[in-house]
Motif scaffolding. Structure first.
Motif, PDB file in Angstrom:
ATOM      1  N   LEU A 198     -20.553  41.170  23.629  1.00  0.00           N
ATOM      2  CA  LEU A 198     -20.118  41.260  25.024  1.00  0.00           C
ATOM      3  C   LEU A 198     -19.806  42.693  25.448  1.00  0.00           C
ATOM      4  O   LEU A 198     -20.051  43.071  26.594  1.00  0.00           O
ATOM      5  N   GLY A 199     -19.272  43.483  24.517  1.00  0.00           N
ATOM      6  CA  GLY A 199     -18.861  44.831  24.879  1.00  0.00           C
ATOM      7  C   GLY A 199     -19.929  45.887  24.723  1.00  0.00           C
ATOM      8  O   GLY A 199     -19.837  46.959  25.324  1.00  0.00           O
ATOM      9  N   THR A 200     -20.960  45.604  23.906  1.00  0.00           N
ATOM     10  CA  THR A 200     -21.977  46.623  23.628  1.00  0.00           C
ATOM     11  C   THR A 200     -23.368  46.217  24.111  1.00  0.00           C
ATOM     12  O   THR A 200     -24.020  46.960  24.852  1.00  0.00           O
ATOM     13  N   ILE A 201     -23.839  45.025  23.711  1.00  0.00           N
ATOM     14  CA  ILE A 201     -25.222  44.643  24.024  1.00  0.00           C
ATOM     15  C   ILE A 201     -25.394  44.264  25.490  1.00  0.00           C
ATOM     16  O   ILE A 201     -26.268  44.802  26.188  1.00  0.00           O
ATOM     17  N   PHE A 202     -24.569  43.347  25.994  1.00  0.00           N
ATOM     18  CA  PHE A 202     -24.775  42.858  27.362  1.00  0.00           C
ATOM     19  C   PHE A 202     -24.611  43.940  28.434  1.00  0.00           C
ATOM     20  O   PHE A 202     -25.342  43.929  29.426  1.00  0.00           O
ATOM     21  N   CYS A 230     -23.966  40.562  35.231  1.00  0.00           N
ATOM     22  CA  CYS A 230     -22.963  40.263  36.260  1.00  0.00           C
ATOM     23  C   CYS A 230     -21.546  40.169  35.709  1.00  0.00           C
ATOM     24  O   CYS A 230     -20.575  40.258  36.458  1.00  0.00           O
ATOM     25  N   GLY A 231     -21.400  39.936  34.395  1.00  0.00           N
ATOM     26  CA  GLY A 231     -20.073  39.817  33.796  1.00  0.00           C
ATOM     27  C   GLY A 231     -19.558  38.401  33.671  1.00  0.00           C
ATOM     28  O   GLY A 231     -18.412  38.193  33.256  1.00  0.00           O
ATOM     29  N   ALA A 232     -20.385  37.402  34.000  1.00  0.00           N
ATOM     30  CA  ALA A 232     -19.921  36.010  33.945  1.00  0.00           C
ATOM     31  C   ALA A 232     -19.497  35.611  32.535  1.00  0.00           C
ATOM     32  O   ALA A 232     -18.433  35.012  32.338  1.00  0.00           O
ATOM     33  N   LEU A 233     -20.330  35.917  31.541  1.00  0.00           N
ATOM     34  CA  LEU A 233     -19.990  35.548  30.164  1.00  0.00           C
ATOM     35  C   LEU A 233     -18.712  36.244  29.717  1.00  0.00           C
ATOM     36  O   LEU A 233     -17.905  35.669  28.978  1.00  0.00           O
ATOM     37  N   HIS A 234     -18.523  37.474  30.154  1.00  0.00           N
ATOM     38  CA  HIS A 234     -17.317  38.218  29.794  1.00  0.00           C
ATOM     39  C   HIS A 234     -16.084  37.575  30.421  1.00  0.00           C
ATOM     40  O   HIS A 234     -15.054  37.394  29.761  1.00  0.00           O
ATOM     41  N   ARG A 280     -12.025  40.459  30.584  1.00  0.00           N
ATOM     42  CA  ARG A 280     -11.957  40.707  32.020  1.00  0.00           C
ATOM     43  C   ARG A 280     -12.216  42.168  32.389  1.00  0.00           C
ATOM     44  O   ARG A 280     -12.840  42.448  33.415  1.00  0.00           O
ATOM     45  N   GLU A 281     -11.754  43.109  31.577  1.00  0.00           N
ATOM     46  CA  GLU A 281     -11.943  44.517  31.929  1.00  0.00           C
ATOM     47  C   GLU A 281     -13.414  44.923  31.856  1.00  0.00           C
ATOM     48  O   GLU A 281     -13.882  45.725  32.670  1.00  0.00           O
ATOM     49  N   VAL A 282     -14.147  44.380  30.891  1.00  0.00           N
ATOM     50  CA  VAL A 282     -15.587  44.652  30.834  1.00  0.00           C
ATOM     51  C   VAL A 282     -16.264  44.057  32.068  1.00  0.00           C
ATOM     52  O   VAL A 282     -17.142  44.685  32.673  1.00  0.00           O
ATOM     53  N   ALA A 283     -15.835  42.846  32.457  1.00  0.00           N
ATOM     54  CA  ALA A 283     -16.395  42.212  33.655  1.00  0.00           C
ATOM     55  C   ALA A 283     -16.136  43.066  34.891  1.00  0.00           C
ATOM     56  O   ALA A 283     -17.008  43.210  35.757  1.00  0.00           O
TER      57      ALA A 283
END
Length: 443
Positions: free
Chosen positions: A124-128, A238-242, A248-251
């Motif tokens: 979530l933090g690197t690939i997406f 879009c950040g939905a998965l995050h 939340r901060e990555v989103a």
């Protein structure tokens, strides 16, 4: 709801845990009437009050008051088992915004282990957030399939030697659209005939890699209906998965990048063909409500977001003139029906195709078990929900299952393969695109 859990030990009262960006009135709106219970897939399946919307809200209230702690294992279990399908929001007479509650809780619940923390950071933090890394992963998966390696490994039985659920997860991988090398959309696709709108297409992350031809179909259908389509190169996931996973901060960081990218297009609408993504994009205003520099821009962005079926019905659609003779049943994606209240528009588009027979399935708006990455982290529960969905689909006698969300398409296709049912799965715009193609060929 008089106690935390039938099997949970008593915990000492602790410091009040603030729920990030959640107004306490959102929690207090729930009056514990219980009308949501029969609409909740996990409550119907598991029969545990703590796995119902009412029970989960009680737990989040206890979390907010400091009566339980964020790392409580029972809290993590029951909040984690929520699909975040929002069927309870449709049922609720008090207008409880349950999605905000469960996402706020997940934002303060820490990972259960260092492995989970590492996987979150990697995936979530690197690939997406990285288009080049997503492209690399997509290329690798397409190469795995198109080279014949996947078929060879499946026939050999070697995949059964994989540890844990890895063999099941590999079986879930759908046939990826297109060739090994993904065909990117051009920056601009002109409208056919008189221009009715200028739209910016949100291509998505999973959708771009797994359903690239559906993105092309979306662009063609929009252009056929008088839309000039632009594809911003600077857009991100879009950040939905995050958001659903508590990151939340990555989103928020992804939201800011997308807002800036789409503002620059000057488009009338920002169009998405993935229901889960669209629901999150329409909630950027809430996500960035307390960011003075971005709050107003986020609200303006969300007001321009349209699901592709929503926009085509709004224009309205120019019906195809060629027939597509097939029997279709439609699955309501949770974040389209419950999250965005869009139900009739996809059906209207399907019914506008000559020769297409639309047959309703039982429980069309009940979750199929995909729910973002739910079918990965809660495979057993997801499969039980999927089996119910496949039984309902089979009873319709349909040849094609239509759904307006990549996750639903992947999950349902997996369920059909498990049952040996030879049905197709398709996005509604795929079917419209086929009808328009036949129209063009016949002329």
């Amino acid at each position: 709801m008089a106690q935390h859990s039938a099997h949970a030990p008593a915990r000492p009262a602790g410091q009040v845990v603030p729920l990030l960006d959640l107004d306490r009135m959102v929690l207090r709106r729930c009056v514990h009437c219980g009308l949501c219970l029969d609409f909740c897939p996990t409550y119907r399946l598991l029969g545990n009050e703590l796995d119902s919307p009412r029970g989960r809200i009680w737990q989040v209230r206890a979390l907010a008051d400091g009566r339980i702690q964020p790392d409580d294992p029972h809290l993590r279990t029951h909040i984690g088992l929520c699909l975040d399908c929002r069927a309870c929001e449709t049922a609720c007479p008090s207008g409880v915004q349950y999605g905000q509650i469960v996402e706020a809780a997940r934002a303060v619940i820490p990972p259960a282990s260092w492995r989970e923390r590492l996987l979150r950071r990697l995936i979530l933090g690197t690939i997406f957030p990285s288009p080049p890394l997503l492209e690399l992963v997509g290329f690798g998966l397409r190469l795995y399939q198109k080279s014949g390696l996947q078929g060879l490994l499946r026939r050999s039985g070697l995949l059964r030697l994989l540890p844990g659920r890895l063999a099941d997860l590999e079986a879930m991988l759908p046939p990826l659209q297109g060739g090994v090398f993904r065909r990117p959309l051009p920056p601009t696709i002109p409208a056919q005939g008189m221009r009715r709108a200028r739209v910016a297409l949100i291509t998505g992350c999973v959708a771009a890699q797994f359903f690239n031809e559906t993105n092309w179909a979306t662009a063609r259908v929009l252009a056929r209906n008088g839309c000039e389509v632009v594809v911003p190169a600077a857009q991100r996931c879009c950040g939905a998965l995050h958001l659903h996973s508590g990151e939340r901060e990555v989103a928020r960081a992804l939201a800011r990048q997308n807002i800036a990218a789409f503002e620059a297009t000057g488009a009338d609408y920002y169009v998405i063909n993935a229901a889960g993504c669209g629901s999150t994009l329409k909630e950027y205003g809430h996500l960035l409500a307390h960011d003075p520099a971005w709050a107003e821009r986020a609200r303006a962005f969300s007001q321009r977001v349209r699901d592709v079926t929503e926009l085509l019905a709004q224009l309205p659609l120019e019906p195809p003139r060629a027939a597509l003779r097939c029997r279709v049943t439609y699955q309501d994606a949770c974040h389209l029906a419950h999250g965005q209240r869009i139900r009739e528009q996809p059906r209207q588009l399907l019914q506008a195709i000559p020769g297409l027979e639309l047959v309703e399935m039982r429980g069309a708006d009940e979750c199929c078990g995909s729910a973002g990455i739910y079918n990965v982290v809660h495979y057993d529960v997801a499969v039980r929900l999927l089996e119910q969905k496949i039984a309902a689909i089979a009873a319709t006698g349909a040849e094609i299952v239509a759904a307006a969300n990549p996750g639903c398409l992947i999950q349902i296709a997996y369920g059909l393969r498990r049952q040996g049912l030879p049905l197709q799965v398709a996005h509604p715009v795929d079917l419209l695109d086929r009808a328009y193609a036949q129209e063009k060929a016949s002329s």
